[in-house]
Design a protein around this motif. Structure first.
Motif, mmCIF file in Angstrom:
data_model
loop_
_atom_site.group_PDB
_atom_site.id
_atom_site.type_symbol
_atom_site.label_atom_id
_atom_site.label_comp_id
_atom_site.label_asym_id
_atom_site.label_seq_id
_atom_site.Cartn_x
_atom_site.Cartn_y
_atom_site.Cartn_z
ATOM 1 N N ALA A 120 -55.188 29.821 2.675
ATOM 2 C CA ALA A 120 -55.346 29.757 4.133
ATOM 3 C C ALA A 120 -54.661 28.502 4.652
ATOM 4 O O ALA A 120 -54.959 27.392 4.195
ATOM 5 N N TRP A 121 -53.758 28.667 5.605
ATOM 6 C CA TRP A 121 -52.977 27.556 6.132
ATOM 7 C C TRP A 121 -53.163 27.427 7.633
ATOM 8 O O TRP A 121 -53.286 28.434 8.336
ATOM 9 N N PRO A 122 -53.152 26.204 8.163
ATOM 10 C CA PRO A 122 -53.203 26.026 9.616
ATOM 11 C C PRO A 122 -51.969 26.647 10.273
ATOM 12 O O PRO A 122 -50.884 26.684 9.673
ATOM 13 N N ALA A 123 -52.134 27.079 11.498
ATOM 14 C CA ALA A 123 -51.015 27.694 12.213
ATOM 15 C C ALA A 123 -49.877 26.710 12.439
ATOM 16 O O ALA A 123 -48.728 27.124 12.667
ATOM 17 N N THR A 135 -51.786 25.267 -2.730
ATOM 18 C CA THR A 135 -52.184 26.476 -2.013
ATOM 19 C C THR A 135 -53.175 26.188 -0.886
ATOM 20 O O THR A 135 -53.815 27.089 -0.368
ATOM 21 N N ALA A 136 -53.297 24.927 -0.520
ATOM 22 C CA ALA A 136 -54.158 24.535 0.593
ATOM 23 C C ALA A 136 -53.588 23.263 1.199
ATOM 24 O O ALA A 136 -52.913 22.482 0.520
ATOM 25 N N ILE A 137 -53.883 23.043 2.471
ATOM 26 C CA ILE A 137 -53.337 21.877 3.157
ATOM 27 C C ILE A 137 -53.815 20.582 2.505
ATOM 28 O O ILE A 137 -53.098 19.571 2.489
ATOM 29 N N GLU A 138 -55.015 20.598 1.895
ATOM 30 C CA GLU A 138 -55.541 19.394 1.239
ATOM 31 C C GLU A 138 -54.732 19.025 0.010
ATOM 32 O O GLU A 138 -54.676 17.852 -0.372
ATOM 33 N N GLN A 139 -54.113 20.026 -0.630
ATOM 34 C CA GLN A 139 -53.251 19.751 -1.776
ATOM 35 C C GLN A 139 -51.841 19.377 -1.338
ATOM 36 O O GLN A 139 -51.191 18.551 -1.965
ATOM 37 N N ARG A 152 -54.997 13.308 2.078
ATOM 38 C CA ARG A 152 -55.331 12.118 2.872
ATOM 39 C C ARG A 152 -56.019 11.085 1.980
ATOM 40 O O ARG A 152 -56.442 11.371 0.848
ATOM 41 N N LEU A 153 -56.184 9.879 2.511
ATOM 42 C CA LEU A 153 -56.770 8.794 1.731
ATOM 43 C C LEU A 153 -58.205 9.090 1.314
ATOM 44 O O LEU A 153 -58.669 8.618 0.271
ATOM 45 N N ALA A 154 -58.912 9.894 2.105
ATOM 46 C CA ALA A 154 -60.288 10.235 1.759
ATOM 47 C C ALA A 154 -60.375 10.992 0.443
ATOM 48 O O ALA A 154 -61.448 11.065 -0.174
ATOM 49 N N GLN A 155 -59.265 11.575 -0.002
ATOM 50 C CA GLN A 155 -59.248 12.339 -1.247
ATOM 51 C C GLN A 155 -58.903 11.501 -2.476
ATOM 52 O O GLN A 155 -58.836 12.021 -3.587
ATOM 53 N N VAL A 178 -51.147 14.704 -6.407
ATOM 54 C CA VAL A 178 -51.938 14.672 -5.169
ATOM 55 C C VAL A 178 -52.363 13.248 -4.836
ATOM 56 O O VAL A 178 -52.284 12.808 -3.679
ATOM 57 N N ASN A 179 -52.810 12.493 -5.840
ATOM 58 C CA ASN A 179 -53.271 11.127 -5.591
ATOM 59 C C ASN A 179 -52.139 10.228 -5.104
ATOM 60 O O ASN A 179 -52.287 9.476 -4.133
#
Length: 573
Positions: A17-20, A36-40, A44-47, A239-240
């Motif tokens: 699922a991706w943002p528009a 496969t996701a915006i978080e990957q 962001r720094l929170a991750q 990712v990091n």
């Protein structure tokens, strides 16, 4: 003698699922890289992974906290490449922000001290009367130097990311994600990233001790340095690391970077607002690295530590001049290396599986660039050697490798089989450094070639460009060029988007003596598009139709706000 790459297309379907706001083209690019996701894709720094996962962190924090509380003299010892310089500046700035009153940078001179914390450098540091040495981007292989420092009564904290040998040095504490038993999931931290994690852990320790009654320091202001050092060291952008680099790029694009980095961006002719990881790799990092290659990296560290824009601009101009000199030295050495390839017996146009080259007149600070250029040209592991200093019988070598041949492990195997052949070595999978005596060069070259021949099969010796396929006609647009530019950071392990397809050559001309400028028309698309192939002129006119591997880029020359293709490779059709 050149190995021409083939083009292999990646195949990836859009999933997740991706943002528009993320164009379908960019979604496809991300999925092809395993995100496969915006978080990957855009972490962001929170991750960020926790500093607690790095072994040795408690000891490191204890050493630093005690040194700060007792007003001890902390000397941050850097290295003479971009990662080492940014890590040194980060360490000095960060420790000062966290309350250290006496923090001094130091860095070895390549020609005087050799690599890392050597006994020679320790003797020179004695005049500074340090209490605690903090090594950044080195130290894991500096057994003799650490022993010399300990003999003087100094404490030593090693922060490094290089692969260790069979035994660890006798430091008071070691933080290195690649040391045995370390559980940190990302082994790809650069030296500057390791030091940033140490500062994060130290800040938390001091916060819990009540050291910041008026509010704790914001260490994110140092992420511009983390971004530059991480990209420059060509570590995988997992990712990091992408979270760290993205945050640093945001600061640089907002004009919030250090005075030195802002000055380097200006002198390199880049635009801060659209700065990319490739701008760091091709424009900023070389200017910092040039100081360590030809002069003294202390100048580069000074540039990163100053808060005076005028001084920063002056130093950046000096670094720019040194870099221009470095390019001239490099080109001469590469030309000599290419000419020397004729000494190798080859079957047809096929180069040997690995090469070792030495010239008594080469500069030890530039051999890594020579090895890199030849590796790209031949798609073979290459080690280039030069005298450690003019007239010396000791050689310094710099190695560059290809996927499938772990260069540091290969050197370790040679060291185990032939003890004493190398004086010392260290590095990563794709790059390493070593030293040996000139009398042992021929023997080492023979052994290295045999090792490569045993491990490299024909499939690994075929150069490939991995393409994301063809662009549709409606994707040759500014919107998509900007989305690709800003969708990174792209780099090692998360490669920059590359496409391929057939084009009719409408016009072409040579610019800047060796670059090719094109007007192309994609097969099946009416509108032409501008393209450039840097260093693409080979004294032969291009054919009427080509199959090209290219990147889609913005073109803002004379405020035209258009697009252009940056061609990486082409073949006649």
């Amino acid at each position: 003698m050149t190995v021409s790459p083939s083009i292999r297309r990646r195949h990836a379907e859009i999933s997740g699922a991706w943002p528009a706001s993320v164009p379908a083209l960019l979604q496809r690019i991300y999925c092809a890289r395993g995100a496969t996701a915006i978080e990957q894709a855009q972490p962001r720094l929170a991750q960020l992974l926790s500093p607690d996962l790095l072994s040795g962190m408690d000891k490191a924090v204890g050493l630093l906290a005690e040194a700060i509380a007792a007003d001890r003299h902390i000397v941050v010892v850097g290295d003479f490449d971009c990662d080492g310089a940014t890590a040194c500046a980060l360490g000095v700035r960060g420790l000062q922000m966290l309350g250290a009153a006496r923090v001094t940078p130091a860095v070895p001179n390549r020609m005087v001290h050799g690599y890392g914390l050597s006994p020679t450098l320790v003797e020179e540091l004695a005049a500074m009367r340090p209490d605690l040495l903090v090594t950044v981007d080195h130290g894991i292989a500096c057994h003799a130097g650490i022993a010399a420092a300990k003999a003087k009564g100094w404490q030593v904290l090693v922060t490094d990311h290089h692969l260790p040998g069979d035994a660890l040095p006798a430091a008071d504490a070691i933080v290195n994600p690649n040391q045995p038993g370390d559980s940190f999931p990302s082994k790809a931290l650069a030296g500057v990233g390791v030091m940033f994690y140490v500062l994060l852990a130290l800040r938390r320790h001091l916060r819990r001790a009540g050291a910041f009654p008026a509010g704790e320091p914001d260490l994110t202001v140092l992420l511009d340095l983390v971004a530059v050092g991480t990209v420059a060291d060509l570590v995988p952008l997992d990712v990091n690391n992408r979270a760290l680099v993205s945050a640093g790029l945001r600061r640089l694009r907002a004009g919030q970077g250090s005075a030195g980095l802002r000055a380097l961006i200006d002198v390199a002719g880049r635009t801060a607002a659209t700065l990319s990881a490739s701008d760091i790799g091709y424009a900023i990092a070389p200017r910092l690295n040039a100081a360590g290659r030809l002069e003294d990296m202390a100048l580069g560290i000074e540039c990163l530590l100053t808060d005076d824009p005028v001084q920063a601009a002056e130093i950046a101009q000096l670094l720019n001049g040194i870099n221009a000199e470095r390019r001239g030295v490099q080109q001469q050495m590469v030309d000599e290396a290419v000419a020397a390839l004729g000494q190798f017996h080859v079957d047809g146009d096929e180069p040997p599986v690995a090469l070792c080259l030495f010239d008594a007149d080469w500069h030890p600070g530039v051999v890594g660039l020579v090895a890199s250029k030849l590796k790209e040209r031949l798609h073979r592991p290459v080690i280039a050697f030069a005298p450690a200093e003019p007239g010396s019988d000791s050689l310094r070598g710099s190695a560059r490798s290809i996927p499938g041949f772990h260069i540091r492990d290969a050197l370790a195997a040679i060291d185990a089989a032939y003890p004493g052949l190398m004086v010392k070595f260290g590095g990563h999978a794709m790059a390493a450094g070593l030293s040996l005596q000139q009398a042992d060069f021929a023997r080492f070259a023979e052994v290295f070639h045999a090792r490569a021949q045993a491990l490299l099969d024909a499939s690994l010796l075929r150069a490939e460009l991995h393409s994301d396929g063809e662009l549709r006609g409606d994707e040759f647009e500014r919107l998509h060029a900007e989305a690709l530019r800003d969708g990174g950071p792209w780099g090692q392990g998360f490669p920059e988007p590359l496409f391929d397809g057939e084009f009719d050559v409408l016009e072409w001309r040579v610019v800047g003596e060796r670059h090719l400028k094109f007007s192309l028309r994609a097969v099946g698309r009416a509108q032409p598009v501008n393209a450039i192939h840097f260093s693409g002129w080979k004294d032969q006119p291009p054919p009427l139709r080509i199959h090209a591997a290219y990147q889609l880029d913005t073109d803002d020359y004379q405020d035209r706000r258009g697009i252009q293709l940056v061609i990486r490779h082409w073949l006649p059709v």
